[in-house]
Motif scaffolding. Structure first.
Motif, PDB file in Angstrom:
ATOM      1  N   TRP A   1     -36.804  65.482  54.432  1.00  0.00           N
ATOM      2  CA  TRP A   1     -36.789  64.159  54.747  1.00  0.00           C
ATOM      3  C   TRP A   1     -35.276  63.649  54.995  1.00  0.00           C
ATOM      4  O   TRP A   1     -35.090  63.052  55.814  1.00  0.00           O
ATOM      5  CB  TRP A   1     -37.589  63.340  53.783  1.00  0.00           C
ATOM      6  CG  TRP A   1     -37.933  61.924  54.135  1.00  0.00           C
ATOM      7  CD1 TRP A   1     -38.703  61.346  54.986  1.00  0.00           C
ATOM      8  CD2 TRP A   1     -37.452  60.868  53.228  1.00  0.00           C
ATOM      9  NE1 TRP A   1     -38.601  59.985  54.924  1.00  0.00           N
ATOM     10  CE2 TRP A   1     -37.899  59.770  53.788  1.00  0.00           C
ATOM     11  CE3 TRP A   1     -36.830  60.783  51.963  1.00  0.00           C
ATOM     12  CZ2 TRP A   1     -37.896  58.486  53.038  1.00  0.00           C
ATOM     13  CZ3 TRP A   1     -36.773  59.453  51.191  1.00  0.00           C
ATOM     14  CH2 TRP A   1     -37.228  58.310  51.957  1.00  0.00           C
ATOM     15  N   GLU A   2     -34.419  64.172  53.903  1.00  0.00           N
ATOM     16  CA  GLU A   2     -33.199  63.817  53.976  1.00  0.00           C
ATOM     17  C   GLU A   2     -32.653  64.530  54.992  1.00  0.00           C
ATOM     18  O   GLU A   2     -31.793  63.791  55.921  1.00  0.00           O
ATOM     19  CB  GLU A   2     -32.512  64.091  52.512  1.00  0.00           C
ATOM     20  CG  GLU A   2     -30.900  63.561  52.528  1.00  0.00           C
ATOM     21  CD  GLU A   2     -30.071  64.599  53.073  1.00  0.00           C
ATOM     22  OE1 GLU A   2     -29.148  64.012  53.556  1.00  0.00           O
ATOM     23  OE2 GLU A   2     -30.316  65.748  52.964  1.00  0.00           O
ATOM     24  N   LEU A   3     -32.767  65.839  55.123  1.00  0.00           N
ATOM     25  CA  LEU A   3     -31.831  66.478  56.254  1.00  0.00           C
ATOM     26  C   LEU A   3     -32.319  66.348  57.619  1.00  0.00           C
ATOM     27  O   LEU A   3     -31.534  65.946  58.486  1.00  0.00           O
ATOM     28  CB  LEU A   3     -32.241  68.186  56.042  1.00  0.00           C
ATOM     29  CG  LEU A   3     -31.582  69.024  57.207  1.00  0.00           C
ATOM     30  CD1 LEU A   3     -30.148  68.925  57.053  1.00  0.00           C
ATOM     31  CD2 LEU A   3     -31.946  70.393  57.056  1.00  0.00           C
ATOM     32  N   TYR A   4     -33.675  66.068  57.985  1.00  0.00           N
ATOM     33  CA  TYR A   4     -33.994  65.863  59.358  1.00  0.00           C
ATOM     34  C   TYR A   4     -33.620  64.303  59.664  1.00  0.00           C
ATOM     35  O   TYR A   4     -33.198  64.197  60.910  1.00  0.00           O
ATOM     36  CB  TYR A   4     -35.532  65.882  59.334  1.00  0.00           C
ATOM     37  CG  TYR A   4     -36.103  67.299  59.234  1.00  0.00           C
ATOM     38  CD1 TYR A   4     -35.305  68.465  58.910  1.00  0.00           C
ATOM     39  CD2 TYR A   4     -37.626  67.671  59.077  1.00  0.00           C
ATOM     40  CE1 TYR A   4     -35.894  69.495  58.655  1.00  0.00           C
ATOM     41  CE2 TYR A   4     -38.111  68.790  59.105  1.00  0.00           C
ATOM     42  CZ  TYR A   4     -37.305  69.710  58.936  1.00  0.00           C
ATOM     43  OH  TYR A   4     -37.789  71.000  58.634  1.00  0.00           O
ATOM     44  N   SER A   5     -33.596  63.386  58.858  1.00  0.00           N
ATOM     45  CA  SER A   5     -32.905  61.914  58.992  1.00  0.00           C
ATOM     46  C   SER A   5     -31.712  62.220  59.266  1.00  0.00           C
ATOM     47  O   SER A   5     -31.025  61.386  60.152  1.00  0.00           O
ATOM     48  CB  SER A   5     -33.317  61.177  57.835  1.00  0.00           C
ATOM     49  OG  SER A   5     -32.567  61.351  56.671  1.00  0.00           O
ATOM     50  N   ARG A   6     -30.730  63.198  58.622  1.00  0.00           N
ATOM     51  CA  ARG A   6     -29.379  63.103  58.991  1.00  0.00           C
ATOM     52  C   ARG A   6     -29.267  63.757  60.219  1.00  0.00           C
ATOM     53  O   ARG A   6     -28.294  63.389  61.063  1.00  0.00           O
ATOM     54  CB  ARG A   6     -29.042  64.289  57.766  1.00  0.00           C
ATOM     55  CG  ARG A   6     -27.375  63.955  57.757  1.00  0.00           C
ATOM     56  CD  ARG A   6     -26.689  64.683  56.720  1.00  0.00           C
ATOM     57  NE  ARG A   6     -27.763  65.228  55.620  1.00  0.00           N
ATOM     58  CZ  ARG A   6     -27.717  66.741  55.363  1.00  0.00           C
ATOM     59  NH1 ARG A   6     -26.680  67.450  55.833  1.00  0.00           N
ATOM     60  NH2 ARG A   6     -28.443  67.121  54.472  1.00  0.00           N
ATOM     61  N   ILE A   7     -29.891  65.095  60.656  1.00  0.00           N
ATOM     62  CA  ILE A   7     -29.817  65.351  62.201  1.00  0.00           C
ATOM     63  C   ILE A   7     -30.191  64.410  63.140  1.00  0.00           C
ATOM     64  O   ILE A   7     -29.387  64.249  64.149  1.00  0.00           O
ATOM     65  CB  ILE A   7     -30.691  66.724  62.200  1.00  0.00           C
ATOM     66  CG1 ILE A   7     -30.208  67.764  61.229  1.00  0.00           C
ATOM     67  CG2 ILE A   7     -30.653  67.117  63.464  1.00  0.00           C
ATOM     68  CD1 ILE A   7     -31.220  69.044  61.291  1.00  0.00           C
TER      69      ILE A   7
ATOM     70  N   ALA B   1     -32.820  61.651  46.939  1.00  0.00           N
ATOM     71  CA  ALA B   1     -32.923  61.837  48.481  1.00  0.00           C
ATOM     72  C   ALA B   1     -32.553  60.350  49.182  1.00  0.00           C
ATOM     73  O   ALA B   1     -31.907  60.175  50.274  1.00  0.00           O
ATOM     74  CB  ALA B   1     -34.376  62.462  49.195  1.00  0.00           C
ATOM     75  N   VAL B   2     -33.128  59.316  48.641  1.00  0.00           N
ATOM     76  CA  VAL B   2     -33.013  58.117  49.004  1.00  0.00           C
ATOM     77  C   VAL B   2     -31.632  57.392  49.111  1.00  0.00           C
ATOM     78  O   VAL B   2     -31.138  57.088  50.175  1.00  0.00           O
ATOM     79  CB  VAL B   2     -34.037  56.865  48.354  1.00  0.00           C
ATOM     80  CG1 VAL B   2     -33.523  55.639  48.669  1.00  0.00           C
ATOM     81  CG2 VAL B   2     -35.502  57.342  48.598  1.00  0.00           C
ATOM     82  N   LEU B   3     -30.952  57.992  48.069  1.00  0.00           N
ATOM     83  CA  LEU B   3     -29.527  57.405  47.926  1.00  0.00           C
ATOM     84  C   LEU B   3     -28.652  58.126  48.936  1.00  0.00           C
ATOM     85  O   LEU B   3     -27.766  57.568  49.393  1.00  0.00           O
ATOM     86  CB  LEU B   3     -29.129  57.767  46.621  1.00  0.00           C
ATOM     87  CG  LEU B   3     -29.780  56.977  45.315  1.00  0.00           C
ATOM     88  CD1 LEU B   3     -29.116  57.448  43.927  1.00  0.00           C
ATOM     89  CD2 LEU B   3     -29.300  55.537  45.672  1.00  0.00           C
ATOM     90  N   LEU B   4     -29.032  59.474  49.098  1.00  0.00           N
ATOM     91  CA  LEU B   4     -28.260  60.271  50.378  1.00  0.00           C
ATOM     92  C   LEU B   4     -28.343  59.571  51.688  1.00  0.00           C
ATOM     93  O   LEU B   4     -27.630  59.430  52.378  1.00  0.00           O
ATOM     94  CB  LEU B   4     -28.609  61.691  50.112  1.00  0.00           C
ATOM     95  CG  LEU B   4     -28.085  62.697  48.908  1.00  0.00           C
ATOM     96  CD1 LEU B   4     -28.801  63.818  49.150  1.00  0.00           C
ATOM     97  CD2 LEU B   4     -26.494  62.773  49.209  1.00  0.00           C
ATOM     98  N   ILE B   5     -29.820  59.405  51.733  1.00  0.00           N
ATOM     99  CA  ILE B   5     -30.087  58.640  53.067  1.00  0.00           C
ATOM    100  C   ILE B   5     -29.383  57.322  53.435  1.00  0.00           C
ATOM    101  O   ILE B   5     -28.835  57.036  54.425  1.00  0.00           O
ATOM    102  CB  ILE B   5     -31.699  58.566  53.250  1.00  0.00           C
ATOM    103  CG1 ILE B   5     -32.293  59.992  53.332  1.00  0.00           C
ATOM    104  CG2 ILE B   5     -32.065  57.531  54.450  1.00  0.00           C
ATOM    105  CD1 ILE B   5     -33.890  59.875  53.242  1.00  0.00           C
ATOM    106  N   VAL B   6     -29.488  56.531  52.352  1.00  0.00           N
ATOM    107  CA  VAL B   6     -28.751  55.261  52.414  1.00  0.00           C
ATOM    108  C   VAL B   6     -27.246  55.199  52.732  1.00  0.00           C
ATOM    109  O   VAL B   6     -26.563  54.514  53.593  1.00  0.00           O
ATOM    110  CB  VAL B   6     -29.067  54.307  51.120  1.00  0.00           C
ATOM    111  CG1 VAL B   6     -28.353  53.152  51.159  1.00  0.00           C
ATOM    112  CG2 VAL B   6     -30.493  54.055  50.858  1.00  0.00           C
ATOM    113  N   GLU B   7     -26.727  56.244  51.977  1.00  0.00           N
ATOM    114  CA  GLU B   7     -25.257  56.452  52.173  1.00  0.00           C
ATOM    115  C   GLU B   7     -24.918  56.883  53.602  1.00  0.00           C
ATOM    116  O   GLU B   7     -24.061  56.465  54.272  1.00  0.00           O
ATOM    117  CB  GLU B   7     -24.721  57.068  51.125  1.00  0.00           C
ATOM    118  CG  GLU B   7     -23.415  57.381  51.294  1.00  0.00           C
ATOM    119  CD  GLU B   7     -22.730  58.417  49.927  1.00  0.00           C
ATOM    120  OE1 GLU B   7     -21.532  58.249  49.455  1.00  0.00           O
ATOM    121  OE2 GLU B   7     -23.638  59.174  49.504  1.00  0.00           O
ATOM    122  N   ASN B   8     -25.684  57.749  54.138  1.00  0.00           N
ATOM    123  CA  ASN B   8     -25.534  58.319  55.337  1.00  0.00           C
ATOM    124  C   ASN B   8     -25.713  57.325  56.590  1.00  0.00           C
ATOM    125  O   ASN B   8     -24.834  56.908  57.459  1.00  0.00           O
ATOM    126  CB  ASN B   8     -26.402  59.579  55.675  1.00  0.00           C
ATOM    127  CG  ASN B   8     -26.128  60.012  57.071  1.00  0.00           C
ATOM    128  OD1 ASN B   8     -25.107  60.618  57.418  1.00  0.00           O
ATOM    129  ND2 ASN B   8     -27.216  60.056  57.699  1.00  0.00           N
TER     130      ASN B   8
END
Length: 308
Positions: free
Chosen positions: A186-192, A234-241
């Motif tokens: 979820w985190e990686l795919y959202s980043r891509i 994972a939520v925190l990494l997504i929010v930051e990105n």
């Protein structure tokens, strides 16, 4: 035979399921693939069970995860990415069943050079699998753009870890975060997706996920501590990105604030705010919303119950 597709399969103590999964890969109508089976330090007889398959089909290879990759699914998959020789990468689990047309349908979509990934439908099953596949070659499809990251994160357009094929180039600057033990895809795919790529989603079920007690999802549903903490991280990494990319919309922010209600124990709401450069007024707005959101949600549920 050259390998256009690299299948990466992390495995851990799945001797009782993995042979059936590998058989479904062998039954692919598209044959130009390699399957990298990465063992995460299992203690059962997985290697012995699959040895006859390894000897007969050189497209399969079995490797132990090296120590420089952290134990867990993300570390195994990162090792597989580094080994992969194919133009395209797909992740399969060691206990599921793959539709015979899976690789063929996805590879065909990459004829369009703008397509960076091919998403498809996934179904779940329990017990013995019913091998009655839909072999039709006609299906609807639509383009998925970077802006659709909001739909992806809010599960309106879910990206299951094993239901997307990617161009290998998507992983040149992106890897799984190896400390995450849940929601890592979820985190990686959202980043891509947020990086600006676009792909296609096809309306055909090409993967069948086995539901059983010992799956990661099953443990998360039972509120396993390790899985819950990973989802919070994972939520925190997504929010930051997303914040860094100016893509954290009010809708997404509200989604994460509501999610934080289930993670009060881990102070998720406060940690989300700490990742953002908010004015005092903006902080007050989100704090008030967070405080009164449970009452609002209760009223909404009551209204639905009364009108149903």
């Amino acid at each position: 035979m050259s390998s256009q597709v690299s299948i990466i399969m992390a495995t851990y103590n799945r001797a009782h399921f993995i042979a059936e999964t590998l058989s479904s890969i062998q039954n692919q109508t598209f044959q130009e693939w390699e399957c990298l089976i990465i063992d995460d330090g299992g203690t059962d007889d997985t290697e012995a069970v699959i040895q006859p398959i390894l000897e007969k089909d050189p497209r399969f290879s079995f490797r132990k995860r090296p120590e420089q990759y952290q134990k867990g699914l993300p570390g195994c998959r990162n090792f597989g990415i580094d080994l992969a020789k194919g133009q395209y990468i797909i992740f399969f689990d060691d206990d599921d069943i793959v539709h015979p047309q899976n690789l063929a349908c996805c590879v065909a979509e990459f004829a369009d050079p703008k397509v960076a990934f091919c998403r498809y439908q996934r179904a779940a099953f329990e017990g013995d699998f019913d091998y009655q596949f839909d072999y039709s070659k006609e299906y609807a499809k639509f383009t998925v753009y970077s802006k659709d990251v909001e739909k992806m994160l809010t599960y309106k357009l879910p990206f299951n870890s094993c239901a997307v094929m990617w161009r290998k180039s998507c992983f040149e600057q992106n890897r799984f975060v190896e400390t995450l033990m849940f929601a890592e895809e979820w985190e990686l795919y959202s980043r891509i997706l947020a990086s600006g790529v676009q792909g296609v989603s096809i309306n055909k079920i090409l993967f069948f996920g086995r539901k059983h007690y010992n799956s990661n999802t099953g443990e998360f549903s039972r509120r396993n501590e390790m899985r819950l903490v990973s989802k919070k991280d994972a939520v925190l990494l997504i929010v930051e990105n997303l914040n860094n990319r100016k893509m954290l919309t009010p809708t997404l922010m509200r989604f994460f604030v509501q999610m934080a209600l289930s993670y009060k124990k881990y102070n998720l709401f406060s940690e989300i705010l700490s990742k953002l450069d908010l004015s005092i007024g903006q902080q007050m707005y989100w704090r008030i919303l967070y405080t009164f959101l449970p009452f609002r949600l209760s009223l909404i549920r009551l209204r639905k119950k009364l009108t149903s």
